[in-house]
Enzyme design. Structure first.
Site, PDB file in Angstrom:
ATOM      1  N   GLU A  39       0.843  -1.201   0.000  1.00  0.00           N
ATOM      2  CA  GLU A  39       0.000   0.000   0.000  1.00  0.00           C
ATOM      3  C   GLU A  39       0.874   1.245   0.000  1.00  0.00           C
ATOM      4  O   GLU A  39       1.833   1.337   0.774  1.00  0.00           O
ATOM      5  CB  GLU A  39      -0.907  -0.022   1.233  1.00  0.00           C
ATOM      6  CG  GLU A  39      -2.298   0.482   0.970  1.00  0.00           C
ATOM      7  CD  GLU A  39      -3.081  -0.399  -0.009  1.00  0.00           C
ATOM      8  OE1 GLU A  39      -3.316   0.083  -1.146  1.00  0.00           O
ATOM      9  OE2 GLU A  39      -3.449  -1.519   0.351  1.00  0.00           O
ATOM     10  N   GLY A 128     -15.524   5.259  -4.423  1.00  0.00           N
ATOM     11  CA  GLY A 128     -14.818   5.898  -3.311  1.00  0.00           C
ATOM     12  C   GLY A 128     -14.573   4.989  -2.128  1.00  0.00           C
ATOM     13  O   GLY A 128     -14.468   5.451  -0.995  1.00  0.00           O
ATOM     14  N   SER A 133     -12.872   2.333  -8.285  1.00  0.00           N
ATOM     15  CA  SER A 133     -13.873   2.642  -9.311  1.00  0.00           C
ATOM     16  C   SER A 133     -13.303   3.663 -10.296  1.00  0.00           C
ATOM     17  O   SER A 133     -13.705   3.690 -11.462  1.00  0.00           O
ATOM     18  CB  SER A 133     -15.143   3.192  -8.661  1.00  0.00           C
ATOM     19  OG  SER A 133     -14.908   4.458  -8.081  1.00  0.00           O
ATOM     20  N   SER A 134     -12.357   4.489  -9.837  1.00  0.00           N
ATOM     21  CA  SER A 134     -11.833   5.538 -10.720  1.00  0.00           C
ATOM     22  C   SER A 134     -11.031   4.940 -11.873  1.00  0.00           C
ATOM     23  O   SER A 134     -11.234   5.315 -13.029  1.00  0.00           O
ATOM     24  CB  SER A 134     -11.009   6.560  -9.933  1.00  0.00           C
ATOM     25  OG  SER A 134      -9.927   5.957  -9.271  1.00  0.00           O
ATOM     26  N   GLU A 164      -5.644  10.662 -14.397  1.00  0.00           N
ATOM     27  CA  GLU A 164      -6.014  10.857 -12.988  1.00  0.00           C
ATOM     28  C   GLU A 164      -5.035  11.786 -12.266  1.00  0.00           C
ATOM     29  O   GLU A 164      -5.431  12.645 -11.495  1.00  0.00           O
ATOM     30  CB  GLU A 164      -6.097   9.504 -12.266  1.00  0.00           C
ATOM     31  CG  GLU A 164      -6.576   9.649 -10.826  1.00  0.00           C
ATOM     32  CD  GLU A 164      -7.257   8.414 -10.264  1.00  0.00           C
ATOM     33  OE1 GLU A 164      -7.644   7.509 -11.042  1.00  0.00           O
ATOM     34  OE2 GLU A 164      -7.404   8.351  -9.028  1.00  0.00           O
ATOM     35  N   ASP A 176      -3.596   0.938  -9.888  1.00  0.00           N
ATOM     36  CA  ASP A 176      -5.020   0.692 -10.150  1.00  0.00           C
ATOM     37  C   ASP A 176      -5.280   0.457 -11.624  1.00  0.00           C
ATOM     38  O   ASP A 176      -5.989  -0.475 -12.014  1.00  0.00           O
ATOM     39  CB  ASP A 176      -5.859   1.878  -9.665  1.00  0.00           C
ATOM     40  CG  ASP A 176      -5.672   2.155  -8.182  1.00  0.00           C
ATOM     41  OD1 ASP A 176      -4.982   1.358  -7.523  1.00  0.00           O
ATOM     42  OD2 ASP A 176      -6.214   3.158  -7.700  1.00  0.00           O
TER      43      ASP A 176
HETATM   44  P1  ADP Z   1     -12.085   4.691  -5.719  1.00  0.00           P
HETATM   45  O1  ADP Z   1     -11.255   4.690  -6.941  1.00  0.00           O
HETATM   46  O2  ADP Z   1     -11.421   4.030  -4.563  1.00  0.00           O
HETATM   47  O3  ADP Z   1     -13.457   4.130  -5.936  1.00  0.00           O
HETATM   48  P2  ADP Z   1     -11.814   7.522  -6.061  1.00  0.00           P
HETATM   49  O4  ADP Z   1     -12.112   8.680  -5.177  1.00  0.00           O
HETATM   50  O5  ADP Z   1     -10.438   7.371  -6.586  1.00  0.00           O
HETATM   51  O6  ADP Z   1     -12.270   6.216  -5.271  1.00  0.00           O
HETATM   52  O7  ADP Z   1     -12.774   7.557  -7.330  1.00  0.00           O
HETATM   53  C1  ADP Z   1     -14.155   7.727  -7.161  1.00  0.00           C
HETATM   54  C2  ADP Z   1     -14.650   8.740  -8.175  1.00  0.00           C
HETATM   55  O8  ADP Z   1     -14.522   8.201  -9.512  1.00  0.00           O
HETATM   56  C3  ADP Z   1     -16.128   9.059  -8.052  1.00  0.00           C
HETATM   57  O9  ADP Z   1     -16.364  10.047  -7.073  1.00  0.00           O
HETATM   58  C4  ADP Z   1     -16.451   9.558  -9.449  1.00  0.00           C
HETATM   59  O10 ADP Z   1     -16.020  10.896  -9.630  1.00  0.00           O
HETATM   60  C5  ADP Z   1     -15.586   8.655 -10.326  1.00  0.00           C
HETATM   61  N1  ADP Z   1     -16.357   7.480 -10.774  1.00  0.00           N
HETATM   62  C6  ADP Z   1     -16.105   6.188 -10.519  1.00  0.00           C
HETATM   63  N2  ADP Z   1     -17.030   5.379 -11.092  1.00  0.00           N
HETATM   64  C7  ADP Z   1     -17.894   6.189 -11.737  1.00  0.00           C
HETATM   65  C8  ADP Z   1     -19.082   5.990 -12.498  1.00  0.00           C
HETATM   66  N3  ADP Z   1     -19.568   4.772 -12.703  1.00  0.00           N
HETATM   67  N4  ADP Z   1     -19.692   7.068 -13.032  1.00  0.00           N
HETATM   68  C9  ADP Z   1     -19.200   8.304 -12.839  1.00  0.00           C
HETATM   69  N5  ADP Z   1     -18.115   8.560 -12.103  1.00  0.00           N
HETATM   70  C10 ADP Z   1     -17.463   7.523 -11.544  1.00  0.00           C
HETATM   71 MG    MG Z   2      -9.401   5.683  -7.191  1.00  0.00          MG
END
Ligand code: ADP
Ligand code: MG
Length: 392
Positions: A39, A128, A133-134, A164, A176
């Protein structure tokens, strides 16, 4: 165990309904990931050890025809559109659209023509929560905008990272996006974040990987992330003074660190100690996985967590509670926070026949203590990003 699996055919239908279009879009998928160990080592050019997840971001893409790129996120129920000619001047808006625009701009910079068109985005990676998810959004968007055009997968991962770090403004490492591109159904991925090479490491069959979502995300996250990046740079600068070969914390083995640590001031020293020992733990974890030694794997998990808790200082009360409670339950080999920190998920190595009790006991304890219900994800390794060839 929660399963929110997206059904590809539904995304195709939703695309048609949303854009009022009869054309059949192409569908692309890019997975989230759970990092097992390593990490905050990626931006220090060290080692990480993630698996790609079945949970993924899907992008259905079809032609538009009016010179505009239009993107709708089902998860935000929001759409934006931009003329493709305006892309080079686009500015970050502090919204989800930044991830899409950042990727489009990186593709342009790499000489890929962006045609415009319609994108329908839907993800079952929790947003988040440290399961990335990003990157799933960046990589699925990159594949969707590329369409049939080929690009070397490592370049796709790198352009997602640049989107990013440079456009969205989160100074992330490569883990990631790399995991999202290179995931394999049968293995974890040990990534060398300097050489950008990887090795697939199969995991023992008699263990389940369970991510537990604390359902908290402390706001501190982004600013503390930047702070940690800067503190690591300060540690490198101090070590470089006496050991000029050292260009990053990756170059510092544990024994060297122990010898020279007094030349680093206290806070950067603790941050460096985390990174230096964590790199070693990734190597030891891979060896333990190859030897099917769950006891050692579990111990390394716990050591990694303590290091994040006390040296890197990126944990929080809820996460520490989930870890401390989990490791006392029967059949739990190890537990640690995963992801950037200050909330999100823990990842746990659990004996298959102990999973149900683990879920019940941990839920009860967490609810009693924090009045929140944690969410559990059964994490099986999955394949990396690409076009979904049979969405029906
Ligand atoms: P993680 O990557 O751990 O989930 P992050 O803060 O790096 O958290 O990324 C989350 C952000 O990515 C969300 O707040 C949004 O802006 C964007 N995001 C992720 N998935 C989607 C989605 N399906 N639609 C729109 N935005 C998304
Ligand atoms: Mg992320």
């Amino acid at each position: 165990m929660l399963t929110l699996a997206i059904i590809p055919r539904e995304i195709i239908n939703a695309f048609r309904e949303h854009f009022g279009s009869q054309t059949k879009p192409e569908l692309y998928r890019a997975p989230g990931r759970v990092n097992l160990i390593g990490e905050h080592t990626d931006y220090n050019l060290g080692f990480v050890f993630p698996i790609a997840l079945e949970m993924a971001c899907y992008v259905a893409a079809g032609p538009g025809g009016d010179g505009k790129l239009r993107a709708y996120s089902r998860d935000f129920d929001e759409e934006f559109s931009i003329a493709v000619d305006d892309l080079p001047a686009a500015k970050a808006a502090g919204k989800w659209s930044d991830y899409v625009l950042g990727v489009a701009r990186e593709l342009l910079a790499a000489g890929v023509r962006i045609e415009g068109g319609n994108l329908y985005i839907a993800s079952d990676v929790p947003l988040g929560s440290g399961l990335s998810s990003s990157a799933a959004l960046e990589i699925s968007t990159a594949y969707a905008l590329l369409g049939p055009r080929h690009m070397d997968p490592i370049d796709i991962a790198l352009l997602g990272q640049r989107a990013e770090s440079q456009f969205v403004g989160m100074p992330c490492g490569i883990m990631d996006q790399y995991a999202s591109v290179f995931g394999q159904e049968w293995a974890a991925i040990q990534i060398d974040c300097r050489s950008l090479e990887h090795e697939y490491v199969p995991l023992p069959h008699d263990v389940r990987i369970i991510a537990v979502n604390s359902m908290v995300k402390h706001e501190l996250g982004t600013s503390a992330y930047r702070e940690r990046v800067a503190e690591c740079q300060r540690a490198v600068a101090a070590i470089h003074e006496i050991t000029p070969d050292v260009e990053s914390l990756r170059d510092v083995p544990v024994a060297l660190f122990e010898r020279i640590q007094d030349s680093v001031s206290p806070t950067p020293r603790r941050r460096a100690r985390h990174v230096v020992t964590e790199n070693q733990r990734v190597i030891d974890f891979a060896a333990a996985a190859n030897a099917h030694n769950l006891e050692v794997m579990g111990r390394l998990f716990i050591a990694s967590h303590r290091s994040m808790q006390y040296d890197y200082e990126i944990s929080c009360e809820e996460i520490d509670f989930l870890v401390d409670t989990a490791i006392k339950l029967p059949g739990v080999h190890g537990a640690r926070m995963t992801g950037g920190g200050f909330g999100g998920c823990t990842v746990n190595l659990v004996a298959p026949n102990a999973v149900e009790n683990f879920r019940r006991q941990l839920t009860k304890a967490y609810e009693e203590r924090f009045g929140k219900t944690p969410v559990f994800y059964d994490c099986k390794p999955a394949d990396g990003a690409g076009r979904v060839t049979d969405p029906d």
